[in-house]
Design a protein around this motif. Structure first.
Motif, short mmCIF file in Angstrom:
data_model
loop_
_atom_site.label_atom_id
_atom_site.label_comp_id
_atom_site.label_asym_id
_atom_site.label_seq_id
_atom_site.Cartn_x
_atom_site.Cartn_y
_atom_site.Cartn_z
N THR B 180 0.85 -1.19 0.00
CA THR B 180 0.00 0.00 0.00
C THR B 180 0.88 1.24 0.00
O THR B 180 1.78 1.36 0.83
N ARG B 207 -2.03 -1.30 -3.76
CA ARG B 207 -3.06 -0.30 -3.47
C ARG B 207 -2.38 1.06 -3.39
O ARG B 207 -1.34 1.20 -2.76
N ASP B 485 -8.62 6.14 -3.88
CA ASP B 485 -7.95 4.96 -3.31
C ASP B 485 -8.22 3.87 -4.34
O ASP B 485 -9.38 3.56 -4.63
#
Lengths: 279, 695, 157
Positions: B180, B207, B485
């Motif tokens: 992430t 991500r 996101d």
């Protein structure tokens, strides 16, 4: 680890300095840039430092009959606001830095930094500023010209502190400071110029010229200036190109990331011409 | 219905003013490690050996050997390694990372890394062409045979640094086996896709999250992908949260800048003093990698006629590789270089012909129905004549121009005309980007905008919400647009190319219309995908057809005073008129207009960056000079409405348009003030002195 | 290490730390006052501006050793004041905020200016902002915001 000493008084500072060498830090506005480190890491000083900005003995501005004394760590902003500060110095401070720098930066720091581009040095040379310097055992006074010996080189012993800047009170008929920077504010000079003249009964009684950022230190030549004392204003003006030619050899600028030597030289001399024209 | 242009308070203004908005460096994670980069100390050579210091427990080096996927940063042109394996192609090229918990220790270790090179001779001249383009319109350069007069000039432009106030940075961590990344970026999916390729993992194992962004201007378009790949490799290796923040100097030394250019123009003029054709060559310095340079070059080439219609063209260009820091995206993307050159060229042709430049330029101004440089068609109305009148009126141009023609005057006034093609060049939207957007209505009656568009200050979090609120007829507070996101938003494309409101906003508007019809449903999602207007046909190989679906147009007028003693230009004021279709929020558009023009004017006279043998001379904010509040004088902007059928409420692009005309407007003004011709930017006092002395 | 005591956002604080740290890092790292931003680290951009004894300074150029017995106010502290509310409203109304990274520093610069000069001319406003770089707005809307705050805050400064 590099130590930082925070003295509680001037005598504490001088005693400590007598025993141990420190690099002095005043407002920090230039020292912290020079010793820049990665963010969050301590300032990248190479030797132990002593913080003198808050010593009360180094603050304050006193006006005497013949001169004014400025505490070496008096912030530039307070100097700017003080009624006794010579106008030439005020004009310089206004041009030399942003409000944030003026609030933290000090005149003593700017002098000790001895940068060829240090703006305040130009009017200080012009006004024959004297510095009061103290060590544990003695106090001495020195002319700023003698004090600054080269690029970032000063005649300060390891156990000494600049405590005061002393300026004669002079009533010039005309005094000018011009900063030539890459933008209108908040930038390091490409070059700077200061000129001052006192005229009485159409006679030149005092004539002073100083250039910044065009040699290793401020360029000032009293032996040139005195040639024109007691000349008439008209004679001075007629001699404009002659005066320019006398200064030409002392203007020896460099090429760097801010400008080039041709520009620095030509514009310095242009400013001299303009100053003489407007007397 | 209310007018959508009526300004509202920006969604994020209050939190930004209070200091509560979190930018990437404001986010703290437990056990955060720090990554610092070991960089090359030479501009060109072979890496013979890397000697690492002994690394204490918990400290790691991360380099090419650790890349589990493909060791290439996925951009458009795959020629940049994540970590080089054998050769160095520019000074300060990243070689490896040192990572550990104590930043001071990491720095100490970085300083101890020894790299042995076999130096090779670096190339700084523009001789290695990596991309060559050529296209023609009409009879190409064959028209020059019919010329009564041929006029030719060369123009040069320098680097420009984006100088966003927030330097580049990322933090990242491992969430189970998902990497992430939170970073200061314009393009979440560029980053995500680059990291997927670098790690060789599945799509759901990466991500990317956007926090508040402190300015970007193109500088955070492709460069962050390099940082993100390096950081992701490090996270995969050491499985700890890591912060990778650039200080200003590192940022300025190693991130992409606007390409320096050299532009050659020749014009064939007939006996009525009308231009028959241009022959043009554009060279741009890509630095050490091609990256986006080919696309930058094509936008520059396509803009070669400026706001004029020129019947015959022979246009070519080269992307040159040099051993310097790679250049890349910057607001305007190749157009600012060309507008400087073509606007000065039109001025210089007129002067050579002894004609009033304004009259001469008006005679060539593009009109609706004219063929573009690539044989496309300006389909929509062009209202430039009316806009020019307005610009001249509000600036008192004619009076000032006449007055400043006086040889003793030190003042000047300059006017530039320009357009900017909105969205990606050519079929980029349809073939490469394929934007998708979603709107979701939740049970509580809120509508969520799910797009990957990044608000980097331009206000898209506010304007997209306005579009949706207006269409569905809901209060603005009921429309939610959280930071993108990639786990939750579809790929609506990068936040670049003045495309976000026109393309993404257009899709969002279509989705909103559908949502409005189905609004009685309790909870549902609407998805839309980009479809190119059927009339748009473009061949990227031959540069033929409609390069852009729509064009925004503009005029800048700048007035200056040049000090004859110091040659310093003082900008007295500027006036602008724009056709952006329809302003979705007037004040936001006016804010873009001020900021874009400030960058454009400063590009023309103030901002200096150059390298000497690959070493950038201006590497911090002390030496790289951008305007302060003191420098630019008042700005006045007038907006004209000229709605575009496929943009939401008729909106076209805004962001880049406002930059591209600044430089020629200020240099024309300077030209009038000093009565000498400006052939390169930035027009510094040093250059003006040289012109006054010799030119 | 040294004992450093000062006033931070109206409260006395004391810490035992390396005196060779920048005020900026102490504020951000030790007190989590992340409204204070680092843009350039060398006193040029003003993103790290705070008030020291009611006057703007760049916290990246102030060693923490120099802060002893001073009053420091960051944007977090300033945001608790009535003056802040007037400026915030004006900044919002005039569109003075784009990316926002310079904005806390601009607010500090505005307060420092108005505290000394309650009714500045446009030129004085520009001088007041001259140490704060903004790359987004071209400054006009920030200048207008300060003019609006002067009007709205009639008598506040």
């Amino acid at each position: 680890m590099v130590e930082g000493y925070i003295p509680t008084s001037l005598s504490d500072a001088l005693t400590e300095l007598a025993n141990h060498p420190y690099r002095l830090v005043a407002g920090g506005t230039d020292m912290l840039v020079q010793h820049h480190n990665l963010k969050t890491l301590p300032i990248n000083f190479k030797q132990d430092v002593m913080y003198i900005a808050n010593l009360s003995e180094l603050q304050g501005i006193q006006e005497e009959e013949e001169f004014i004394t400025i505490g070496a760590c008096e912030p530039l902003e307070s100097i700017l606001e003080h009624p006794a500060t010579p106008k030439l110095l005020k004009d310089t401070i206004l041009e030399m830095a942003s409000p944030a720098i003026r609030h933290a930066g000090t005149l003593g720091g700017n002098i000790a930094n001895a940068s060829p581009a240090g703006d305040s040095l130009v009017p200080l040379y012009l006004m024959n500023a004297m510095l009061e310097i103290q060590s544990k055992d003695r106090t001495r006074r020195v002319d700023i010209k003698e004090f600054i010996t080269g690029v970032r080189k000063i005649a300060l012993e390891p156990n000494e502190i600049i405590t005061k800047i002393i300026l004669d009170k002079i009533d010039f008929t005309k005094a000018t400071f011009r900063k030539v920077g890459p933008r209108r504010s908040d930038a390091i000079s490409k070059l700077s110029f200061a000129g001052a003249v006192t005229i009485q009964d159409n006679l030149v009684m005092d004539f002073r010229i100083a250039f910044g950022s065009v040699n290793i230190t401020v360029v000032r030549h009293p032996e040139i200036e005195c040639q024109f004392i007691t000349k008439t204003v008209q004679e001075l003006k007629q001699n404009k190109e002659h005066i320019v030619s006398l200064y030409r050899e002392y203007i020896r600028p460099i090429d760097d990331q801010r400008s080039n030597k041709e520009y620095r030289k030509q514009v310095s001399l242009n400013l001299l011409r303009q100053f003489i024209d407007t007397i | 219905m209310s007018d959508i242009s009526k300004s509202v308070r920006k969604t994020d203004a209050a939190e930004k003013i209070s200091g509560k908005a979190l930018y990437v460096d404001d986010i703290k994670l437990d056990h955060m490690h720090h990554a610092l980069t070991v960089r090359s100390s030479i501009p060109a050579g072979l890496i013979k050996n890397i000697v690492l210091p002994e690394l204490p427990d918990g400290y790691y080096s991360v380099g090419a050997d650790d890349v589990s996927g493909k060791n290439v940063v996925k951009i458009i042109f795959d020629d940049q390694p994540i970590f080089p394996t054998d050769k160095v192609t520019y000074l300060h090229e990243p070689i490896l990372l040192i990572v550990g918990p104590d930043k001071a220790k990491v720095k100490e270790l970085v300083d101890q890394v020894k790299i042995e090179y076999e130096e090779t001779k670096p190339v700084f001249d523009w001789v290695n062409s990596a991309i060559h383009y050529h296209f023609e319109k009409g009879d190409g350069n064959r028209v020059f045979r019919h010329a009564k007069k041929i006029i030719s000039y060369d123009y040069e432009t320098g680097y420009q640094e984006q100088a966003y106030i927030e330097p580049q940075g990322f933090i990242g961590y491992l969430d189970d086996d998902k990497v992430t990344l939170i970073g200061s970026i314009q393009c979440p999916y560029y980053v995500k896709n680059a990291v997927i390729q670098a790690l060789g993992v599945e799509e759901n194992q990466v991500r990317v999250i956007q926090p508040s962004i402190g300015g970007a201007f193109g500088g955070k378009e492709e460069f962050p992908s390099l940082m993100a790949c390096q950081l992701a490799v490090a996270i995969q290796k050491i499985k700890q949260p890591i912060s990778m923040m650039y200080d200003r100097e590192e940022d300025m030394l190693v991130t992409t800048k606007r390409h320096p250019s050299k532009i050659h123009f020749e014009a064939a003029v007939d006996k009525t003093n009308q231009i028959l054709g241009f022959q043009t060559h554009v060279g741009i310095d890509a630095g050490a990698n091609i990256g986006l340079s080919g696309v930058v070059l094509s936008r520059s080439l396509i803009a070669c006629t400026g706001a004029y219609t020129i019947p015959h063209l022979d246009v070519s260009g080269d992307v040159y590789l040099t051993n310097t820091v790679p250049n890349g995206a910057f607001r305007g993307f190749g157009a600012p270089q060309m507008y400087f050159a073509v606007e000065m060229f039109m001025e210089h042709i007129a002067k050579d012909l002894g004609i009033d430049p304004l009259t001469f330029r008006k005679r060539h101004l593009a009109k609706q129905g004219d063929k573009t440089s690539t044989n496309g068609t300006f389909r929509d109305p062009i209202i430039m004549e009316e806009m020019i009148e307005k610009a001249m009126e509000i600036s008192d141009y004619q009076t000032k121009y006449k007055e400043y023609q006086d040889p003793s005057s030190h003042k000047g006034i300059g006017m530039s005309w320009f357009f900017h093609g909105c969205g990606f060049t050519g079929s980029g939207e349809a073939n490469h980007i394929k934007a998708k957007v979603k709107l979701r209505k939740t049970k509580d009656g809120f509508v969520h905008i799910l797009v990957a568009a990044v608000d980097m200050g331009q206000g898209i979090r506010t304007t997209l919400r306005k579009v949706v609120a207006e269409i569905i007829e809901l209060p603005l507070e009921r429309i939610i647009f959280d930071f993108p996101d990639t786990d939750f938003v579809p790929d609506s494309g990068p936040t670049v190319a003045s495309r976000t409101m026109m393309i993404v906003g257009g899709l969002v508007a279509r989705a909103a219309k559908e949502m409005k019809e189905r609004f009685q449903e309790i909870e549902f999602t609407v998805q839309k995908q980009y479809e190119q207007p059927s009339y748009i046909k473009y061949d990227e190989a031959t540069f033929q057809g409609d390069a852009y679906p729509a064009y925004s147009w503009g005029i800048n007028i700048v007035e200056v005073d040049v000090d004859p003693v110091t040659y310093i230009t003082k900008v007295l004021g500027s006036w602008s008129v724009y056709d952006v279709g329809k302003a979705i929020d007037e004040r936001i558009v006016l804010g873009q207009a001020d900021g874009g023009l400030a960058q454009g004017i400063a590009y023309g006279y103030l901002e200096v960056m150059r390298h000497e043998n690959g070493v950038l001379k201006q590497k911090n904010m002390t030496d790289y000079i951008i305007p302060t509040a003191m420098d630019l004088g008042p700005m006045e902007t007038v907006l004209y409405e000229n709605p575009y059928a496929f943009g939401p409420y008729g909106a076209k692009g805004v962001g880049e348009l406002t930059l591209v005309g600044g430089a020629p407007a200020v240099t024309k003004a300077i030209e009038q003030a000093i009565k000498k011709r400006i052939m390169k930017i930035p027009a510094t006092p040093e250059y003006l002195m040289e012109l006054v002395n010799h030119g | 290490m040294a004992k450093i005591t000062f006033q931070l956002n109206g409260k006395p604080v004391q810490l035992d730390t390396n005196p060779n740290r920048r005020l900026l890092d102490v504020l951000r790292e030790d007190f989590s006052l992340t409204g204070v931003k680092e843009g350039c680290g060398e006193g040029e951009c003003g993103a790290c501006a705070v008030l020291m004894n009611h006057e703007i300074v760049n916290s990246c150029s102030v060693p923490i050793a120099n802060v002893i017995n001073k009053e420091i106010v960051t944007i977090e502290g300033f945001s608790q004041t009535h003056r802040y509310d007037i400026l915030r409203n004006a900044f919002e109304e005039e569109g003075a905020v784009q990316c926002g990274f310079c904005t806390p520093g601009m607010m500090i610069a505005s307060e420092s200016l108005l505290n000394k000069n309650a009714n500045p001319t446009e030129e004085e406003i520009k001088i007041g902002l001259s140490g704060n770089l903004c790359r987004c707005t071209g400054y006009n809307m920030i200048i207008k915001a300060i003019q609006r705050a002067v009007k709205d805050g009639d008598g506040t400064w």
